[in-house]
Motif scaffolding. Structure first.
Motif, PDB file in Angstrom:
ATOM      1  N   PHE A 192       0.588   4.028 -12.380  1.00 31.38           N
ATOM      2  CA  PHE A 192      -0.172   3.923 -11.130  1.00 31.38           C
ATOM      3  C   PHE A 192      -0.873   5.267 -10.939  1.00 31.38           C
ATOM      4  N   ASP A 214      -6.737   2.851  -0.786  1.00 32.57           N
ATOM      5  CA  ASP A 214      -6.998   1.400  -0.806  1.00 32.57           C
ATOM      6  C   ASP A 214      -6.214   0.715  -1.932  1.00 32.57           C
ATOM      7  N   SER A 215      -4.949   1.050  -2.059  1.00 36.71           N
ATOM      8  CA  SER A 215      -4.182   0.540  -3.206  1.00 36.71           C
ATOM      9  C   SER A 215      -3.543  -0.817  -2.909  1.00 36.71           C
ATOM     10  N   ASP A 216      -3.210  -1.490  -3.972  1.00 32.12           N
ATOM     11  CA  ASP A 216      -2.439  -2.735  -3.909  1.00 32.12           C
ATOM     12  C   ASP A 216      -1.517  -2.727  -5.131  1.00 32.12           C
ATOM     13  N   ILE A 217      -0.237  -2.513  -4.906  1.00 30.19           N
ATOM     14  CA  ILE A 217       0.701  -2.320  -6.016  1.00 30.19           C
ATOM     15  C   ILE A 217       0.804  -3.580  -6.881  1.00 30.19           C
ATOM     16  N   LYS A 243       0.836  -1.204   0.000  1.00 28.31           N
ATOM     17  CA  LYS A 243       0.000   0.000   0.000  1.00 28.31           C
ATOM     18  C   LYS A 243       0.876   1.262   0.000  1.00 28.31           C
ATOM     19  N   ASP A 266      -2.577  -2.734  -9.268  1.00 27.36           N
ATOM     20  CA  ASP A 266      -3.124  -1.418  -9.604  1.00 27.36           C
ATOM     21  C   ASP A 266      -2.510  -0.757 -10.844  1.00 27.36           C
ATOM     22  N   TYR A 317       7.459   4.971  -5.808  1.00 28.97           N
ATOM     23  CA  TYR A 317       6.469   5.649  -6.639  1.00 28.97           C
ATOM     24  C   TYR A 317       7.077   6.985  -7.078  1.00 28.97           C
ATOM     25  N   THR A 340      -2.900   7.837  -8.624  1.00 29.56           N
ATOM     26  CA  THR A 340      -3.123   8.133  -7.205  1.00 29.56           C
ATOM     27  C   THR A 340      -4.513   8.740  -7.003  1.00 29.56           C
ATOM     28  N   ASP A 341      -4.844   8.995  -5.736  1.00 27.05           N
ATOM     29  CA  ASP A 341      -6.092   9.684  -5.399  1.00 27.05           C
ATOM     30  C   ASP A 341      -5.903  11.200  -5.325  1.00 27.05           C
ATOM     31  N   SER A 343      -2.807   6.898  -1.922  1.00 25.19           N
ATOM     32  CA  SER A 343      -4.066   6.232  -2.254  1.00 25.19           C
ATOM     33  C   SER A 343      -4.598   5.497  -1.038  1.00 25.19           C
TER      34      SER A 343
END
Length: 577
Positions: free
Chosen positions: A223, A48-51, A41, A54, A87, A225-226, A46
């Motif tokens: 990826f 609720d991410s899962d690299i 994460k 995602d 990231y 992001t939020d 973010s």
């Protein structure tokens, strides 16, 4: 409108060195987040991410070789427990800001990925992480270049301002139609290729470090992001960039802050004082000092010429306007770690050798400047002098500066201000400036105060109209940039000061080093100590007098300018600059 990220996943034993590599190359590798080992994460980016899932697609690298593409990394969950995810900022994040500024984004219009290219620009190496810079290219209409720089320069987490605008060959890119990553993006008529540092540089670093196992996103499959990209406001002119064209062949633009540009414009105004009341105001061209010095700032090797044998009945016939300005330019170029040489008349070689030696002894120069002479022996003599083995693709110098150098008139002769032909005392160094006009990547600057100096051909019509005897004495040979000053030495001092201003301008420094490595401001005191001063000028004038060099402006020395004796005005000018 959302921030996007490049992804690099490495074994934890490599993580600290890779983080240092990112900080050493913040243009291509702006670090948004570094995970802990086994952490899938990134809560700051973010919720609720899962690299592992995602990104739309991943690349797997084993010992530097790409061994496949993956839609998910879940099958590598065990290995990922000992791996760290980085990231890194992405230029896709600034595309909305560019569109909001009214600038077309061609890759979006053409519904394709952006073009990415490997360059010949080396990144700053850290341990096993070493590679060349990768860039993205977006075609931008020429009228929108400054707007594109403004829209992106403060978005540091999305690579910030461009690192190059113009000919791709200057980055070592041979063919825009063949990107190393992504898709070809077509230029519209009037578009300029504009290049930003790219996070795919991290992929090249992974390949070169030859780690047993590493993962990256697949270029273009970011990826997301939020986080939204917020609009940026500039706080002062120190941060507002300006764009200036410094070469047409190859096409090349440079960047400088508005604050630095304004200082250089002030220098240009200062040196425009006309102590001899010769009418030089009619020769002045706005922003020539700024553009010339931007060009010199990008140069690696500079050739300077000076020498005006106006006292033709004396020995030596030289005047003392020119050499001090030339040495002031040479001193700052040495401090900026550029190669510099002086070309002069064969008959004056011994005189100039003594002047340079004594200038070194007195601390005016850091080290001796190589002295060269030029003779025209054949049609390609100038080409052989300027280029290795006469090859136009391998010039020895990328900028030529003439300061108070006798210039050839339209009839092929050389004249002093009183219309006396002094051709027998002048070697044909003008031929080097004429040859430079045919050499891509070689630019020229002329500094003068009367219109009969080498490089003043650019303003010859004004010289003929406004300068006494101008119809006869006007130099016919043009330079790319023409700097007009009340006294040519002042022009040399202004060039030295302007180069210092550019070197201490963070906006220009970043562009010059292509946003890799570290700012050069730690060398500020070395640059400062190389600048001209009243004390240095007095020492140099004593050297010239000792060797029999006379003033070319005897009448001016007895004049008053704004109520001050001319010599005091000269000192006052240096202090003001």
């Amino acid at each position: 409108g959302y921030k996007q990220a490049n992804v690099v996943i490495l074994h934890k034993s490599l993580a600290d060195d890779f983080e240092k590599f990112c900080h050493a190359n913040e243009g291509p590798l702006p670090l948004l987040y570094r995970s802990k080992p086994g952490d899938w994460k990134c809560p700051s980016l973010s919720s609720d991410s899962d690299i592992r899932t995602d990104c739309l697609q991943y690349k797997i690298y084993e010992y530097g070789a790409c061994t496949g593409s993956l839609k998910s990394l879940k099958e590598y969950s065990e290995q990922l427990k000992n791996m760290v995810t980085f990231y890194l900022g992405c230029s896709f994040s600034f595309e909305k800001a560019v569109q909001n500024a009214g600038i077309p984004v061609r890759n979006v219009e053409q519904k394709c990925n952006v073009s990415m290219y490997k360059t010949a620009v080396p990144c700053y190496s850290v341990s096993t992480f070493c590679c060349n810079l990768v860039v993205t290219m977006r075609p931008i209409p020429e009228s929108k270049l400054e707007a594109a720089v403004l829209a992106t320069s403060e978005l540091k987490e999305a690579h910030g301002a461009p690192i190059h605008m113009g000919d791709p060959g200057l980055l070592g890119i041979q063919d825009l139609s063949k990107p190393d990553y992504g898709d070809p993006v077509h230029l519209h008529p009037g578009d300029i290729p504009v290049f930003w540092a790219c996070g795919v540089t991290g992929v090249e670093a992974v390949i070169n470090c030859r780690a047993p196992l590493a993962f990256t996103h697949s270029p273009g499959c970011m990826f997301i992001t939020d986080l939204k990209n917020d609009n940026v406001t500039f706080r002062s002119s120190k941060e507002v960039p300006q764009v200036h064209c410094i070469s047409q062949d190859p096409l090349h633009y440079s960047i400088v802050s508005a604050e630095a540009a304004q200082k250089i414009k002030t220098l240009e105004t200062l040196i425009g004082i006309d102590p001899g009341d010769r009418g030089i105001i009619h020769l002045c061209r706005q922003d020539e000092l700024l553009k010339a010095c931007l060009s010199i700032s990008h140069a690696q090797s500079v050739l300077i010429t000076t020498g005006f044998p106006t006292h033709f009945t004396y020995e030596p016939p030289e005047e003392n306007d020119g050499p001090p300005g030339a040495l002031a330019i040479a001193a700052i170029l040495q401090a900026l770690e550029k190669e510099v040489a002086i070309v002069t008349d064969q008959r004056a070689m011994n005189l100039n050798k003594k002047i340079v030696e004594e200038a070194v002894q007195l601390g005016i120069l850091k080290r001796p400047v190589p002295l060269l002479s030029y003779q025209s022996k054949s049609a390609n003599s100038a080409l052989m002098f300027l280029c290795e083995n006469g090859n136009p693709g391998r010039p020895r110098f990328d900028h030529l500066i003439a300061i108070e150098r006798a210039g050839m008139a339209a009839d092929g002769n050389y004249y002093n201000a009183r219309k006396v032909n002094i051709k027998h005392l002048v070697d044909p160094i003008d031929e080097l400036f004429l040859a430079a006009q045919t050499l891509p990547g070689v630019t020229t600057t002329g500094v003068g105060d009367g219109g009969n100096e080498l490089g003043m051909g650019k303003v010859k019509d004004a010289v003929k109209q406004h300068i006494k005897n101008g119809d006869v004495i006007a130099c016919d040979v043009e330079a790319d940039f023409t700097i007009v000053a009340g006294v040519s030495n002042w022009g040399g001092y202004a060039i030295a000061c302007a180069l210092y201003i550019l070197s201490t301008c963070e906006v220009h420094d970043r562009y010059l080093r292509k946003a890799v490595g570290f700012p050069q401001l730690s060398k500020k005191m070395v640059w400062l100590s190389a600048l001209p001063s009243v004390t240095k000028e007095e020492k140099l004038l004593k050297i010239l007098v000792h060797h029999g060099v006379r003033s070319g402006k005897t009448a001016s020395l007895e004049m008053e300018v704004d109520g001050l004796p001319f010599y005091n005005t000269h000192s006052f000018m240096i202090e003001n600059l």
